[in-house]
Write an enzyme that holds these catalytic residues in place. Structure first.
Site, mmCIF file in Angstrom:
data_model
loop_
_atom_site.group_PDB
_atom_site.id
_atom_site.type_symbol
_atom_site.label_atom_id
_atom_site.label_comp_id
_atom_site.label_asym_id
_atom_site.label_seq_id
_atom_site.Cartn_x
_atom_site.Cartn_y
_atom_site.Cartn_z
ATOM 1 N N ARG A 116 0.851 -1.189 0.000
ATOM 2 C CA ARG A 116 0.000 0.000 0.000
ATOM 3 C C ARG A 116 0.888 1.241 0.000
ATOM 4 O O ARG A 116 2.061 1.183 0.384
ATOM 5 C CB ARG A 116 -0.892 0.026 1.237
ATOM 6 C CG ARG A 116 -1.821 -1.175 1.376
ATOM 7 C CD ARG A 116 -2.599 -1.087 2.685
ATOM 8 N NE ARG A 116 -3.522 -2.208 2.844
ATOM 9 C CZ ARG A 116 -3.238 -3.343 3.491
ATOM 10 N NH1 ARG A 116 -2.025 -3.498 4.026
ATOM 11 N NH2 ARG A 116 -4.131 -4.302 3.603
ATOM 12 N N LYS B 265 -2.036 -2.358 7.764
ATOM 13 C CA LYS B 265 -3.243 -1.920 8.478
ATOM 14 C C LYS B 265 -3.326 -2.620 9.832
ATOM 15 O O LYS B 265 -2.942 -3.776 9.964
ATOM 16 C CB LYS B 265 -4.491 -2.238 7.655
ATOM 17 C CG LYS B 265 -4.730 -1.264 6.514
ATOM 18 C CD LYS B 265 -6.065 -1.540 5.857
ATOM 19 C CE LYS B 265 -6.362 -0.518 4.767
ATOM 20 N NZ LYS B 265 -7.644 -0.792 4.102
ATOM 21 N N HIS C 114 -4.148 -8.836 3.418
ATOM 22 C CA HIS C 114 -5.604 -8.786 3.551
ATOM 23 C C HIS C 114 -6.032 -9.626 4.750
ATOM 24 O O HIS C 114 -5.632 -10.780 4.876
ATOM 25 C CB HIS C 114 -6.292 -9.344 2.299
ATOM 26 C CG HIS C 114 -6.260 -8.408 1.141
ATOM 27 N ND1 HIS C 114 -6.399 -8.845 -0.160
ATOM 28 C CD2 HIS C 114 -6.092 -7.063 1.068
ATOM 29 C CE1 HIS C 114 -6.332 -7.792 -0.984
ATOM 30 N NE2 HIS C 114 -6.147 -6.711 -0.251
ATOM 31 N N TYR D 124 -9.456 -10.816 -7.155
ATOM 32 C CA TYR D 124 -8.412 -10.995 -8.158
ATOM 33 C C TYR D 124 -8.567 -12.312 -8.921
ATOM 34 O O TYR D 124 -8.122 -12.424 -10.053
ATOM 35 C CB TYR D 124 -7.027 -10.887 -7.512
ATOM 36 C CG TYR D 124 -6.776 -9.503 -6.982
ATOM 37 C CD1 TYR D 124 -6.560 -8.432 -7.844
ATOM 38 C CD2 TYR D 124 -6.807 -9.248 -5.621
ATOM 39 C CE1 TYR D 124 -6.368 -7.151 -7.357
ATOM 40 C CE2 TYR D 124 -6.616 -7.964 -5.129
ATOM 41 C CZ TYR D 124 -6.398 -6.925 -6.004
ATOM 42 O OH TYR D 124 -6.214 -5.660 -5.526
#
Length: 329
Positions: free
Chosen positions: A185, A209, A302, A311
């Site tokens: 990211r 995250k 994720h 995807y």
């Protein structure tokens, strides 16, 4: 009606709503006994109207202590500030209808914008209920808007090569290769330090995250261009990608986005180029080449496998297009 009587009446309504079988007469007697020991002054309407900003400040302070990133906190502060300005009433007076009106009042908001605002409001009101500052959550009945299923647009192998050739200096090429190779990211790339890179293992440790650490990997090509870039630098800044102007410091997210915009202008491809495009490209091409879904999930950081699953849809779509193109009727 004096303030004590108002409070007794309000408490009577609340308790009888929560416990319909309660003996009201006994409740009134007990409330009178307790409240006679207190001097009660009802808040003015002005004080009540101002309480929403006070609650927002407490919420943001609590979430900061819980370890939320400054970026997330800034987003919460902005969205809740706009909501408070629109609402201009006490938190306890805000209804589900009020929130629906707020979410619908701007016709120019995209579905993704409405979804983001609702997500912030749900977090805020759920926290108020957990902290017992509010009895009920006015957002509980509001469902997230249905978002159109858009497949992420990664680059094809040919487009990726055009982008590579459009880089004009060592920093641009190293940045582009590291973004593509790691699938990181923007915030993860921005906060990478030279000490996070393990050249022997060809990997890097990033903080994603939720303050979660994971290992990402560098291709031979990415490592080659990264080493060339680092050798060209004459500074002691600890961050991997830094400004060219002095004082040398960590690049901001906007700095990185600006560089990607410049590469896009030179490449002149049909797709929009952004730091996230390289993340999509990494995931899409990995799935195209047979990577396992669970492996791609770990590499991208994720938490939910369903996020990575999109995807695999890209891969199926390409197979479908290839079949249409090459199948003999």
């Amino acid at each position: 009606m004096n303030d004590t009587a108002r409070l007794m009446n309000d408490l009577d309504v609340v308790v009888s709503t929560l416990s319909p079988e309660i003996d009201i007469n006994k409740l009134v007697v007990r409330l009178e006994e307790v409240l006679s020991n207190y001097e009660i002054h009802r808040k003015s309407q002005k004080d009540i109207e101002n309480d929403i900003q006070e609650k927002i400040d407490i919420f943001l302070s609590a979430r900061k202590v819980e370890g939320l990133s400054n970026l997330t906190l800034d987003g919460y502060k902005l969205e809740l500030g706009l909501f408070a300005k629109y609402m201009n009433k006490a938190v306890v007076q805000i209804t589900t209808s009020d929130i629906r009106k707020f979410l619908a009042h701007n016709e120019n908001w995209m579905i993704s914008t409405v979804d983001r605002k609702l997500s912030v409001l749900k977090s805020f009101f759920a926290w108020l209920v957990r902290e017992e500052m509010l009895l009920r959550d006015p957002t509980a009945k509001i469902k997230a808007p249905k978002k159109p299923k858009r497949l992420p647009k990664g680059l094809s192998v040919e487009e990726l090569e055009i982008v590579r050739e459009s880089c004009e200096n060592l920093r641009e090429r190293a940045l582009m290769e590291v973004m593509y190779s790691t699938g990181c990211r923007l915030s993860e790339i921005q906060n990478l330090k030279t000490s996070d890179i393990n050249i022997q293992e060809m990997n890097a440790r990033v903080i994603g995250k939720g303050d979660k650490e994971r290992v990402v990997y560098l291709s031979f090509k990415a490592l080659h261009h990264l080493r060339s870039y680092l050798k060209s630098r004459d500074d002691e800044c600890e961050f991997l990608f830094v400004t060219e102007r002095r004082p040398i410091r960590k690049m901001s997210d906007r700095n990185i986005e600006r560089i990607v915009d410049q590469i896009e202008a030179r490449a002149n491809i049909s797709k929009k180029l952004s730091p996230h495009t390289f993340r999509h490209t990494f995931a899409t091409l990995a799935m195209e080449n047979g990577a396992d879904l669970a492996d791609v999930q770990q590499l991208l950081g994720h938490e939910d496998p369903a996020t990575t699953l999109i995807y695999s849809h890209v891969s199926e779509e390409r197979k479908k297009q290839a079949h249409k193109k090459y199948h003999v009727q």
